[in-house]
Design an enzyme around this catalytic site. Structure first.
Site, PDB file in Angstrom:
ATOM      1  N   HIS A   1       0.848  -1.203   0.000  1.00 50.33           N
ATOM      2  CA  HIS A   1       0.000   0.000   0.000  1.00 50.33           C
ATOM      3  C   HIS A   1       0.875   1.242   0.000  1.00 50.33           C
ATOM      4  O   HIS A   1       2.098   1.135   0.098  1.00 50.33           O
ATOM      5  CB  HIS A   1      -1.021  -0.010   1.145  1.00 50.33           C
TER       6      HIS A   1
ATOM      7  N   HIS B   1       1.325   3.901   1.988  1.00 49.33           N
ATOM      8  CA  HIS B   1       1.842   4.635   3.149  1.00 49.33           C
ATOM      9  C   HIS B   1       3.370   4.745   3.099  1.00 49.33           C
ATOM     10  O   HIS B   1       4.059   3.808   2.692  1.00 49.33           O
ATOM     11  CB  HIS B   1       1.415   3.967   4.460  1.00 49.33           C
TER      12      HIS B   1
ATOM     13  N   ASP C   1       5.737   4.594   5.192  1.00 52.78           N
ATOM     14  CA  ASP C   1       6.595   3.596   5.859  1.00 52.78           C
ATOM     15  C   ASP C   1       6.668   2.276   5.087  1.00 52.78           C
ATOM     16  O   ASP C   1       7.350   1.345   5.500  1.00 52.78           O
ATOM     17  CB  ASP C   1       6.150   3.366   7.313  1.00 52.78           C
ATOM     18  N   HIS C   2       5.993   2.218   3.929  1.00 47.13           N
ATOM     19  CA  HIS C   2       6.062   1.017   3.078  1.00 47.13           C
ATOM     20  C   HIS C   2       6.655   1.310   1.688  1.00 47.13           C
ATOM     21  O   HIS C   2       7.056   0.385   0.994  1.00 47.13           O
ATOM     22  CB  HIS C   2       4.669   0.376   2.936  1.00 47.13           C
TER      23      HIS C   2
ATOM     24  N   HIS D   1      -7.564  -0.926   5.708  1.00 51.75           N
ATOM     25  CA  HIS D   1      -6.503  -0.050   6.226  1.00 51.75           C
ATOM     26  C   HIS D   1      -6.341   1.139   5.278  1.00 51.75           C
ATOM     27  O   HIS D   1      -6.356   2.296   5.698  1.00 51.75           O
ATOM     28  CB  HIS D   1      -5.211  -0.851   6.339  1.00 51.75           C
TER      29      HIS D   1
ATOM     30  N   ASP E   1      -0.193  -4.051   6.129  1.00 54.39           N
ATOM     31  CA  ASP E   1      -0.872  -3.565   7.329  1.00 54.39           C
ATOM     32  C   ASP E   1      -2.342  -4.010   7.362  1.00 54.39           C
ATOM     33  O   ASP E   1      -3.181  -3.355   7.990  1.00 54.39           O
ATOM     34  CB  ASP E   1      -0.816  -2.034   7.417  1.00 54.39           C
TER      35      ASP E   1
ATOM     36  N   HIS F   1       4.641  -4.887  10.281  1.00 58.84           N
ATOM     37  CA  HIS F   1       5.187  -4.271  11.499  1.00 58.84           C
ATOM     38  C   HIS F   1       5.434  -5.299  12.595  1.00 58.84           C
ATOM     39  O   HIS F   1       4.705  -6.293  12.696  1.00 58.84           O
ATOM     40  CB  HIS F   1       4.213  -3.225  12.069  1.00 58.84           C
TER      41      HIS F   1
HETATM   42 FE    FE Z   1       2.607   0.675   8.121  1.00 61.38          FE
HETATM   43 ZN    ZN Z   2      -0.011   1.508   6.581  1.00 70.29          ZN
END
Ligand code: FE
Ligand code: ZN
Length: 239
Positions: free
Chosen positions: A54, A56, A58-59, A112, A131, A169
């Site tokens: 996805h 985001h 942090d990905h 999410h 996530d 995570h």
């Molecule tokens: Fe994440």
């Molecule tokens: Zn995420």
């Protein structure tokens, strides 16, 4: 195909999938480039594909640098083609993505985010859940509805029990506290918590889990109706 777990940022996991015969590899969800570059160079690997679950940050935070440095292709969900940086190949629900020895079926699992996907390497019996499904938890519902997230989890519940899960995570122990608060007499849960604590003590991560273990321990997968799932998700948000 070998899977390497790479810790990124605060508590993110990226994964490197390796064809040991020709040293070609994929990376799943590079939240940042540096730890990936270090591993690739140390192990003399050729990065060919960047897979994103996805959009985001942090990905996908490492997409741009990794693509530039290794001339790799970025693969993501068609509906997120405007928010996954540097995307080259757009996939839809049910597609099979196949390159080199790497072969994954795509599940669109909104909740999410509305464009979240999972990569199911069905021949290797493993899935990257980003996530959407965590070990002993599930992602927060940021963009989708409770119903979408609930339905997305039902898709994952139907996979073979021995399918390995690699999620986005290291939330496992924190998540387990919530499961325990809802399900305190669950022996499988108590056993899994013991095992995870031991792994972490040894400097390992909690990955991978399996669908079977999650069906036994993850309170969000044990939930069999939408109303109950909603209640749990709200409780967890304030836990
Ligand atoms: Fe994440
Ligand atoms: Zn995420």
């Amino acid at each position: 195909m070998k899977v390497e777990i790479i810790k990124c940022l605060e508590d993110n996991f990226s994964y490197i999938l390796i064809n040991e015969a020709n040293r070609n590899c994929c990376v799943v969800d590079p939240g940042e480039a540096d730890p990936i570059i270090n591993y690739l160079q140390k192990n003399k690997l050729n990065l060919k594909y960047i897979l994103n679950t996805h959009h985001h940050h942090d990905h996908v935070g490492g997409n741009e640098e990794l693509k530039k440095k290794f001339n790799a292709e970025v693969i993501g969900y068609i509906g997120d083609k405007n928010r996954i940086p540097q995307i080259d190949i757009c996939l839809s629900d049910g597609d099979i993505w196949k390159k080199d020895i790497f072969e994954a079926k795509i599940y669109h699992v909104p909740g999410h985010t509305i464009g979240h996907i999972c990569f199911h390497f069905f021949k290797n019996k493993l899935i990257f859940t980003g996530d959407t499904l965590f070990s002993m938890g599930c992602g927060r519902i940021f963009e989708g509805s409770y119903e979408q997230m609930y339905n997305s989890l039902q898709v994952l519940k139907n996979l073979d029990k021995d399918t390995k899960i690699y999620c986005g995570h290291e939330y496992t122990l924190k998540n387990s506290e919530f499961c325990l608060s809802q399900d305190s007499n669950n022996n499988e849960l108590l056993n899994k918590i013991r095992e995870i604590k031991e792994k972490i003590k040894q400097g390992k991560t909690s990955m991978p889990s399996t669908i079977g273990e999650e069906l036994n321990c993850n309170i969000f997968l044990k939930s069999n109706d939408l109303e109950n799932f909603k209640k749990l998700r709200d409780l967890k948000d304030n836990f």
